[in-house]
Design a protein around this motif. Structure first.
Motif, PDB file in Angstrom:
ATOM      1  N   ILE A 212       1.613   9.468   1.737  1.00 59.44           N
ATOM      2  CA  ILE A 212       1.013   7.458   2.368  1.00 59.44           C
ATOM      3  C   ILE A 212       2.121   7.140   0.586  1.00 59.44           C
TER       4      ILE A 212
ATOM      5  N   GLY B  48      -2.005   0.363   5.369  1.00 59.20           N
ATOM      6  CA  GLY B  48      -1.863   1.821   5.988  1.00 59.20           C
ATOM      7  C   GLY B  48      -3.496   2.100   6.187  1.00 59.20           C
TER       8      GLY B  48
ATOM      9  N   ARG C 257       3.966   6.617   6.838  1.00 59.13           N
ATOM     10  CA  ARG C 257       1.963   7.344   6.705  1.00 59.13           C
ATOM     11  C   ARG C 257       2.216   8.445   7.674  1.00 59.13           C
TER      12      ARG C 257
END
Length: 248
Positions: A150, A167, A225
């Protein structure tokens, strides 16, 4: 009758037992969670990110251009790499430690040859503001999410639309369903914070009871992600019942 209360509680203790000294606050049915850091993340994550990206691209069911992808939960049978094996060992060790702590004082005394089983392991990839809506995991006692890749924190939170929630993994209190019809005042302020947002960081593992509702918040970033998720069961050879059923 009206009595003034101090603005902050003082001298408050918690107890897990059914009985305690007079006035001692008891916290029953807490939700145990834990975060673990993978020491080998720097070496392992880069390899797994490349492998998972290729697996997504070569999956006949993958739709090119889609911003969300979830693999089947059979990675233990499909991925034969030393880096993946190292991650699984780390997950198993973290689970053993966390589950033991969560059940301290509840498991019977002595050694019981408890068997930990990962009943499903899969990966997910998201970007382009894709998200995974609220859900729980069935047929298991514990679940977890490991962050493979990420954007770094400063870059992730700089997103103009999502900020710190970009996220993040959001967990919902088991008492969340009560909020719709509950009476709310200062007496139950502890109930009113019904979500917990965990900031994702590469190399971190978050463990939680499988019944706990959670959500992967929308994410946009330079990197995809990528997470590994799993379900786990813990069994005793003589059976899993600890408490006798009520007879009356």
């Amino acid at each position: 009758m009206s009595t003034a209360l101090p603005s902050a509680a003082t001298g408050v203790a918690t107890a897990t037992g059914a009985s305690s000294a007079t006035g001692l606050l008891q916290a029953h049915w807490p939700v145990p969670m834990a975060t673990h850091r993978f020491a080998e993340a720097a070496e392992v994550n880069a390899v797994l990110a490349r492998v998972f990206t290729v697996m997504r691209a070569t999956d006949p069911g993958h739709q090119p251009g889609s911003h969300f992808y979830a693999s089947r939960d059979d990675l233990l049978q499909r991925v034969d790499l030393p880096e993946f094996a190292a991650l699984i060992r780390f997950i198993a060790q973290a689970l053993q430690s966390t589950v033991k702590q969560a059940n301290a004082g509840v498991w019977p005394q002595g050694r019981h040859a408890l068997q930990l089983e990962l009943t499903g392991v899969w990966f997910q990839i998201q970007n382009g503001a894709a998200f995974h809506d609220i859900h729980t995991h069935g047929n298991c006692s514990w679940s977890g999410v490991y962050y493979v890749q990420i954007d770094p924190p400063h870059q992730r939170v700089a997103d103009a639309q999502r900020g710190a929630l970009n996220g993040a993994t959001r967990f919902y209190s088991p008492m969340f369903p009560l909020l719709g019809g509950a009476h709310m005042d200062m007496g139950n302020s502890w109930l009113q914070q019904a979500t917990l947002d965990v900031a994702p960081q590469e190399g971190e593992l978050v463990l939680f009871p499988a019944f706990l509702p959670h959500k992967a918040m929308p994410y946009s970033g330079e990197k995809d992600r990528i997470v590994v998720s799993f379900n786990a069961q813990v069994h005793a050879p003589a059976g899993d019942q600890v408490f006798a059923y009520a007879a009356t």
